[in-house]
Design a protein around this motif. Structure first.
Motif, PDB file in Angstrom:
ATOM      1  N   LEU A 126     -44.430  -8.446  15.248  1.00  0.00           N
ATOM      2  CA  LEU A 126     -44.604  -9.875  15.507  1.00  0.00           C
ATOM      3  C   LEU A 126     -46.045 -10.296  15.242  1.00  0.00           C
ATOM      4  CD1 LEU A 126     -42.564 -11.999  16.561  1.00  0.00           C
ATOM      5  CD2 LEU A 126     -43.608 -11.746  18.800  1.00  0.00           C
ATOM      6  N   GLU A 127     -46.975  -9.448  15.654  1.00  0.00           N
ATOM      7  CA  GLU A 127     -48.391  -9.754  15.440  1.00  0.00           C
ATOM      8  C   GLU A 127     -48.769  -9.611  13.977  1.00  0.00           C
ATOM      9  OE1 GLU A 127     -52.763  -8.314  17.144  1.00  0.00           O
ATOM     10  OE2 GLU A 127     -50.903  -7.429  17.920  1.00  0.00           O
ATOM     11  N   ASN A 150     -43.783 -16.242  19.647  1.00  0.00           N
ATOM     12  CA  ASN A 150     -42.503 -16.097  20.340  1.00  0.00           C
ATOM     13  C   ASN A 150     -41.686 -17.385  20.318  1.00  0.00           C
ATOM     14  OD1 ASN A 150     -42.998 -13.424  21.036  1.00  0.00           O
ATOM     15  ND2 ASN A 150     -44.071 -13.983  22.920  1.00  0.00           N
ATOM     16  N   SER A 151     -42.376 -18.509  20.426  1.00  0.00           N
ATOM     17  CA  SER A 151     -41.671 -19.793  20.450  1.00  0.00           C
ATOM     18  C   SER A 151     -40.904 -20.046  19.152  1.00  0.00           C
ATOM     19  CB  SER A 151     -42.671 -20.925  20.688  1.00  0.00           C
ATOM     20  OG  SER A 151     -43.682 -20.938  19.675  1.00  0.00           O
ATOM     21  N   VAL A 154     -33.406 -19.461  17.004  1.00  0.00           N
ATOM     22  CA  VAL A 154     -32.096 -19.117  17.559  1.00  0.00           C
ATOM     23  C   VAL A 154     -31.419 -20.349  18.135  1.00  0.00           C
ATOM     24  CG1 VAL A 154     -30.929 -17.776  19.345  1.00  0.00           C
ATOM     25  CG2 VAL A 154     -32.767 -16.734  18.014  1.00  0.00           C
ATOM     26  N   THR A 155     -32.178 -21.169  18.862  1.00  0.00           N
ATOM     27  CA  THR A 155     -31.597 -22.371  19.472  1.00  0.00           C
ATOM     28  C   THR A 155     -31.106 -23.364  18.425  1.00  0.00           C
ATOM     29  OG1 THR A 155     -33.104 -22.113  21.355  1.00  0.00           O
ATOM     30  CG2 THR A 155     -32.029 -24.240  21.090  1.00  0.00           C
ATOM     31  N   LEU A 184     -30.871 -14.254  10.426  1.00  0.00           N
ATOM     32  CA  LEU A 184     -31.450 -15.551  10.772  1.00  0.00           C
ATOM     33  C   LEU A 184     -32.877 -15.645  10.235  1.00  0.00           C
ATOM     34  CD1 LEU A 184     -30.423 -18.006  12.418  1.00  0.00           C
ATOM     35  CD2 LEU A 184     -31.718 -17.103  14.355  1.00  0.00           C
ATOM     36  N   PRO A 185     -33.182 -16.626   9.375  1.00  0.00           N
ATOM     37  CA  PRO A 185     -34.542 -16.722   8.806  1.00  0.00           C
ATOM     38  C   PRO A 185     -35.540 -17.287   9.820  1.00  0.00           C
ATOM     39  CG  PRO A 185     -33.167 -18.515   8.016  1.00  0.00           C
ATOM     40  CD  PRO A 185     -32.265 -17.634   8.828  1.00  0.00           C
ATOM     41  N   LEU A 186     -36.739 -16.702   9.810  1.00  0.00           N
ATOM     42  CA  LEU A 186     -37.809 -17.159  10.688  1.00  0.00           C
ATOM     43  C   LEU A 186     -38.926 -17.847   9.916  1.00  0.00           C
ATOM     44  CD1 LEU A 186     -38.119 -14.056  13.062  1.00  0.00           C
ATOM     45  CD2 LEU A 186     -36.963 -16.213  13.517  1.00  0.00           C
ATOM     46  N   ALA A 187     -39.251 -17.312   8.748  1.00  0.00           N
ATOM     47  CA  ALA A 187     -40.325 -17.879   7.918  1.00  0.00           C
ATOM     48  C   ALA A 187     -40.067 -17.461   6.485  1.00  0.00           C
ATOM     49  CB  ALA A 187     -41.689 -17.405   8.391  1.00  0.00           C
ATOM     50  N   SER A 188     -40.636 -18.187   5.552  1.00  0.00           N
ATOM     51  CA  SER A 188     -40.484 -17.878   4.132  1.00  0.00           C
ATOM     52  C   SER A 188     -41.811 -18.092   3.410  1.00  0.00           C
ATOM     53  CB  SER A 188     -39.385 -18.749   3.507  1.00  0.00           C
ATOM     54  OG  SER A 188     -39.742 -20.127   3.595  1.00  0.00           O
ATOM     55  N   SER A 189     -41.972 -17.349   2.341  1.00  0.00           N
ATOM     56  CA  SER A 189     -43.167 -17.463   1.506  1.00  0.00           C
ATOM     57  C   SER A 189     -42.777 -17.080   0.090  1.00  0.00           C
ATOM     58  CB  SER A 189     -44.281 -16.563   2.039  1.00  0.00           C
ATOM     59  OG  SER A 189     -43.887 -15.202   1.965  1.00  0.00           O
TER      60      SER A 189
END
Length: 329
Positions: free
Chosen positions: A206-207, A213-214, A220-221, A256-261
């Motif tokens: 994560l780091e 975390n948010s 997910v929400t 589930l995607p969190l970020a893209s580049s």
């Protein structure tokens, strides 16, 4: 003039009744047959009850507030409700007990109470007390106590060393088969835990990716909801369009995607391990000293008890040969 003893007078009267019945034998037999037929018809019409539906002058109110302590539940939930209930007529006793997340108030009325009127009065009093409850308090549950609401039978599914998920699948199958019976109202499950997907996040990853975390909670929400997209009119009819966005299995959460580049898309599977597990237990059921899942079977109001028990036994006996050897019912 001599007097007739009361016993002799009763004997003489009885003899006269018998003589009259014998003299009118056809009428006597007709009356006898009519009484027998009426009794037989009543026997068939009256339902067999283990616990007859008797009006009990008790009304139970449950007030739920997640996270509240027993002390605060007594002070903020039970006390305001008791103050309003004490203004009602016909109450003989009010008792309450508070626990984690809830407060329960038991209101006892006179034996000659009318259940519908008493229930309406209690509901009105609780509605007045809701103004003093803390915010986010759930709608109070107000129920009458009835002997007919007790389960007619409890079915325990258990086994030494059997996985909890296996017991849950068997209990769910048995519950479906029992609840479709015409004489059964419901088969409430006790001792089961709700299944869930648990994501164990790696803090180092994560780091490394710089994801807060948010962002995970928000992803997910936002992606675990069913979105209606309106209707499409084809000229011959219309149909609703929905955008499927519910997380139904582990793969849905993994992808589930969190970020893209420019280098690619970061998904939940890149920073977390997802596994199927259960929520923490709130109630437990045991049978013969081992953990189990129980079904509390309740029959419909007016249904015959013997008929309901016969149908439930047939369902259990039908499913028993298909169970694993270690599972007992």
């Amino acid at each position: 003039m001599g007097s007739v003893a009361p016993s002799q007078e009763r004997t003489s009267l009885m003899i006269n009744y018998i003589d009259t019945a014998v003299a009118r034998s056809r009428t006597t037999l007709s009356v006898f047959v009519a009484i027998m037929l009426t009794g037989f018809a009543s026997y068939l019409a009256i339902p067999v009850e283990l616990n007859p539906d008797v009006d009990v002058p008790i009304i139970v109110t449950t007030i739920i507030h997640e996270g509240i302590s027993p002390e605060d539940a007594e002070r903020l939930l039970a006390k305001p409700a008791e103050l309003e209930l004490k203004t009602l007529d016909g109450i003989t006793q009010i008792s309450s007990f508070s626990s984690e997340n809830a407060a329960t108030i038991i209101t006892e009325f006179d034996i000659d109470f009318e259940s519908s009127t008493a229930l309406a009065d209690v509901r009105e009093a609780i509605n007045r007390s809701k103004a003093r409850f803390p915010q986010n308090t759930e709608e109070p549950l107000i129920t009458e106590v009835s002997a007919a609401e007790l389960p007619i039978v409890q079915i325990a599914i258990g086994g030494e060393g059997v996985a909890e998920r296996v017991l849950l699948r068997i209990a769910e199958e048995l519950q479906r088969e029992i609840e479709i019976l015409p004489t059964v109202l419901e088969a409430a499950m006790v001792g089961n835990r709700e299944e869930m997907l648990e994501a164990v996040i790696d803090p180092a990853k994560l780091e490394t990716y710089g994801i807060p975390n948010s962002a995970i909670v928000q992803a997910v929400t936002s992606n675990n909801r069913l979105i209606p997209a309106g209707q499409v009119d084809t000229g011959q009819g219309s149909f609703s369009v929905k955008v499927p966005g519910l997380i139904e299995n582990a793969n849905d959460l993994f992808d589930l995607p969190l970020a893209s580049s420019g280098d690619g898309v970061l998904t939940v599977s890149d920073i977390a391990d997802v596994r199927r597990t259960f929520k923490d237990a709130t109630r437990y059921a045991f049978a013969n000293g081992s953990s189990s899942i129980s079904l509390n079977v309740m029959k419909r109001n007016g249904a015959n008890l013997v008929e309901a028990m016969t149908q439930v036994d047939a369902v259990v006996n039908e499913i028993r040969p298909t169970l694993p050897p270690a599972v007992s019912v």
